[in-house]
Design a protein around this motif. Structure first.
Motif, PDB file in Angstrom:
ATOM      1  N   HIS A 161       0.862  -1.186   0.000  1.00  0.00           N
ATOM      2  CA  HIS A 161       0.000   0.000   0.000  1.00  0.00           C
ATOM      3  C   HIS A 161       0.895   1.231   0.000  1.00  0.00           C
ATOM      4  N   GLU A 162       0.470   2.249  -0.759  1.00  0.00           N
ATOM      5  CA  GLU A 162       1.326   3.412  -1.000  1.00  0.00           C
ATOM      6  C   GLU A 162       0.837   4.687  -0.319  1.00  0.00           C
ATOM      7  N   GLY A 163       1.767   5.298   0.409  1.00  0.00           N
ATOM      8  CA  GLY A 163       1.533   6.636   0.939  1.00  0.00           C
ATOM      9  C   GLY A 163       2.418   7.626   0.206  1.00  0.00           C
ATOM     10  N   PRO A 164       2.417   8.891   0.637  1.00  0.00           N
ATOM     11  CA  PRO A 164       3.173   9.926  -0.076  1.00  0.00           C
ATOM     12  C   PRO A 164       4.675   9.648  -0.158  1.00  0.00           C
ATOM     13  N   ASN A 165       5.294   9.140   0.910  1.00  0.00           N
ATOM     14  CA  ASN A 165       6.747   8.912   0.833  1.00  0.00           C
ATOM     15  C   ASN A 165       7.198   7.609   1.495  1.00  0.00           C
ATOM     16  N   PHE A 166       6.301   6.627   1.533  1.00  0.00           N
ATOM     17  CA  PHE A 166       6.594   5.350   2.203  1.00  0.00           C
ATOM     18  C   PHE A 166       5.592   4.315   1.683  1.00  0.00           C
ATOM     19  N   LEU A 167       6.011   3.062   1.715  1.00  0.00           N
ATOM     20  CA  LEU A 167       5.108   1.960   1.383  1.00  0.00           C
ATOM     21  C   LEU A 167       4.978   1.054   2.596  1.00  0.00           C
ATOM     22  N   VAL A 168       3.861   0.372   2.709  1.00  0.00           N
ATOM     23  CA  VAL A 168       3.696  -0.615   3.779  1.00  0.00           C
ATOM     24  C   VAL A 168       3.130  -1.913   3.209  1.00  0.00           C
ATOM     25  N   ILE A 169       3.297  -2.981   3.974  1.00  0.00           N
ATOM     26  CA  ILE A 169       2.763  -4.302   3.633  1.00  0.00           C
ATOM     27  C   ILE A 169       1.571  -4.588   4.540  1.00  0.00           C
ATOM     28  N   ASP A 170       0.487  -5.067   3.939  1.00  0.00           N
ATOM     29  CA  ASP A 170      -0.675  -5.451   4.741  1.00  0.00           C
ATOM     30  C   ASP A 170      -0.417  -6.823   5.363  1.00  0.00           C
ATOM     31  N   PRO A 171      -0.277  -6.885   6.683  1.00  0.00           N
ATOM     32  CA  PRO A 171       0.051  -8.161   7.330  1.00  0.00           C
ATOM     33  C   PRO A 171      -1.061  -9.206   7.194  1.00  0.00           C
ATOM     34  N   GLU A 172      -2.271  -8.743   6.900  1.00  0.00           N
ATOM     35  CA  GLU A 172      -3.382  -9.686   6.733  1.00  0.00           C
ATOM     36  C   GLU A 172      -3.291 -10.404   5.392  1.00  0.00           C
ATOM     37  N   GLU A 173      -2.563  -9.806   4.444  1.00  0.00           N
ATOM     38  CA  GLU A 173      -2.501 -10.363   3.088  1.00  0.00           C
ATOM     39  C   GLU A 173      -1.188 -11.071   2.790  1.00  0.00           C
ATOM     40  N   CYS A 174      -0.115 -10.648   3.430  1.00  0.00           N
ATOM     41  CA  CYS A 174       1.215 -11.201   3.134  1.00  0.00           C
ATOM     42  C   CYS A 174       1.243 -12.707   3.403  1.00  0.00           C
ATOM     43  N   ILE A 175       1.763 -13.461   2.415  1.00  0.00           N
ATOM     44  CA  ILE A 175       1.818 -14.924   2.538  1.00  0.00           C
ATOM     45  C   ILE A 175       3.248 -15.426   2.789  1.00  0.00           C
ATOM     46  N   ASP A 176       4.144 -14.496   3.154  1.00  0.00           N
ATOM     47  CA  ASP A 176       5.524 -14.883   3.485  1.00  0.00           C
ATOM     48  C   ASP A 176       6.251 -15.562   2.337  1.00  0.00           C
ATOM     49  N   CYS A 177       6.000 -15.094   1.134  1.00  0.00           N
ATOM     50  CA  CYS A 177       6.652 -15.734  -0.016  1.00  0.00           C
ATOM     51  C   CYS A 177       8.139 -15.374  -0.109  1.00  0.00           C
ATOM     52  N   THR A 178       8.565 -14.299   0.536  1.00  0.00           N
ATOM     53  CA  THR A 178       9.953 -13.799   0.609  1.00  0.00           C
ATOM     54  C   THR A 178      10.430 -13.068  -0.649  1.00  0.00           C
ATOM     55  N   LEU A 179       9.630 -13.000  -1.684  1.00  0.00           N
ATOM     56  CA  LEU A 179      10.105 -12.457  -2.964  1.00  0.00           C
ATOM     57  C   LEU A 179      10.477 -10.978  -2.905  1.00  0.00           C
ATOM     58  N   CYS A 180       9.787 -10.201  -2.099  1.00  0.00           N
ATOM     59  CA  CYS A 180      10.021  -8.752  -2.103  1.00  0.00           C
ATOM     60  C   CYS A 180      11.334  -8.356  -1.437  1.00  0.00           C
ATOM     61  N   GLU A 181      11.732  -9.096  -0.438  1.00  0.00           N
ATOM     62  CA  GLU A 181      12.878  -8.674   0.385  1.00  0.00           C
ATOM     63  C   GLU A 181      14.130  -8.362  -0.443  1.00  0.00           C
ATOM     64  N   PRO A 182      14.564  -9.256  -1.338  1.00  0.00           N
ATOM     65  CA  PRO A 182      15.775  -8.950  -2.109  1.00  0.00           C
ATOM     66  C   PRO A 182      15.579  -7.883  -3.180  1.00  0.00           C
ATOM     67  N   GLU A 183      14.341  -7.537  -3.499  1.00  0.00           N
ATOM     68  CA  GLU A 183      14.094  -6.548  -4.556  1.00  0.00           C
ATOM     69  C   GLU A 183      14.352  -5.123  -4.099  1.00  0.00           C
ATOM     70  N   CYS A 184      14.322  -4.861  -2.819  1.00  0.00           N
ATOM     71  CA  CYS A 184      14.406  -3.479  -2.327  1.00  0.00           C
ATOM     72  C   CYS A 184      15.845  -2.970  -2.356  1.00  0.00           C
ATOM     73  N   PRO A 185      16.142  -1.962  -3.190  1.00  0.00           N
ATOM     74  CA  PRO A 185      17.505  -1.429  -3.261  1.00  0.00           C
ATOM     75  C   PRO A 185      17.936  -0.779  -1.947  1.00  0.00           C
ATOM     76  N   ALA A 186      16.960  -0.372  -1.139  1.00  0.00           N
ATOM     77  CA  ALA A 186      17.256   0.294   0.132  1.00  0.00           C
ATOM     78  C   ALA A 186      17.339  -0.691   1.298  1.00  0.00           C
ATOM     79  N   LYS A 187      17.128  -1.980   0.999  1.00  0.00           N
ATOM     80  CA  LYS A 187      17.134  -3.024   2.033  1.00  0.00           C
ATOM     81  C   LYS A 187      16.209  -2.676   3.203  1.00  0.00           C
ATOM     82  N   ALA A 188      15.031  -2.203   2.863  1.00  0.00           N
ATOM     83  CA  ALA A 188      14.086  -1.742   3.885  1.00  0.00           C
ATOM     84  C   ALA A 188      13.092  -2.816   4.317  1.00  0.00           C
TER      85      ALA A 188
END
Ligand code: SF4
Ligand code: F3S
Length: 106
Positions: free
Chosen positions: A26-53
């Motif tokens: 989900h997108e805000g003006p200067n930050f993104l968040v993950i909906d914990p109710e929807e996340c299935i722990d697939c792990t795919l996003c973690e290595p994609e983040c250039p900021a390691k956030a």
């Protein structure tokens, strides 16, 4: 559940959103968040983040504890984002700056 943390703030690279199979970013003006109710722990996003956030909640550094509740709260308020877009204009300058939470725009 995976959690977006401090270093996303004022960067918002958005590489993470394209790999999520369940569209839980989900997108805000200067930050993104993950909906914990929807996340299935697939792990795919973690290595994609250039900021390691992005961290698994299980490996979350203690300093980012508050981001668990923040992701849950803001995911209820902000719209879903599924397509990558340009990072924020000053992303490179802000990447790696610590304690950016005071800069969060809701
Ligand atoms: Fe989406 Fe998978 Fe990342 Fe959870 S771990 S936010 S399901 S890409
Ligand atoms: Fe933020 Fe990293 Fe995604 S900076 S928008 S969590 S790619």
């Amino acid at each position: 559940t995976f959690v977006v943390t401090d270093n996303c703030i004022r960067c918002k690279y958005t590489d993470c959103v394209e790999v999520c199979p369940v569209d839980c970013f989900h997108e805000g003006p200067n930050f993104l968040v993950i909906d914990p109710e929807e996340c299935i722990d697939c792990t795919l996003c973690e290595p994609e983040c250039p900021a390691k956030a992005i961290f698994s909640e299980d490996d979350l550094p203690e300093e980012f504890r508050d981001f668990v509740a923040l992701n849950a709260e803001l995911a209820q308020q902000w719209p879903v984002i599924t397509e990558r877009k340009d990072p924020l204009p000053d992303a490179q300058e802000w990447d790696g700056v610590s304690n950016k939470l005071p800069h969060l725009v809701r």
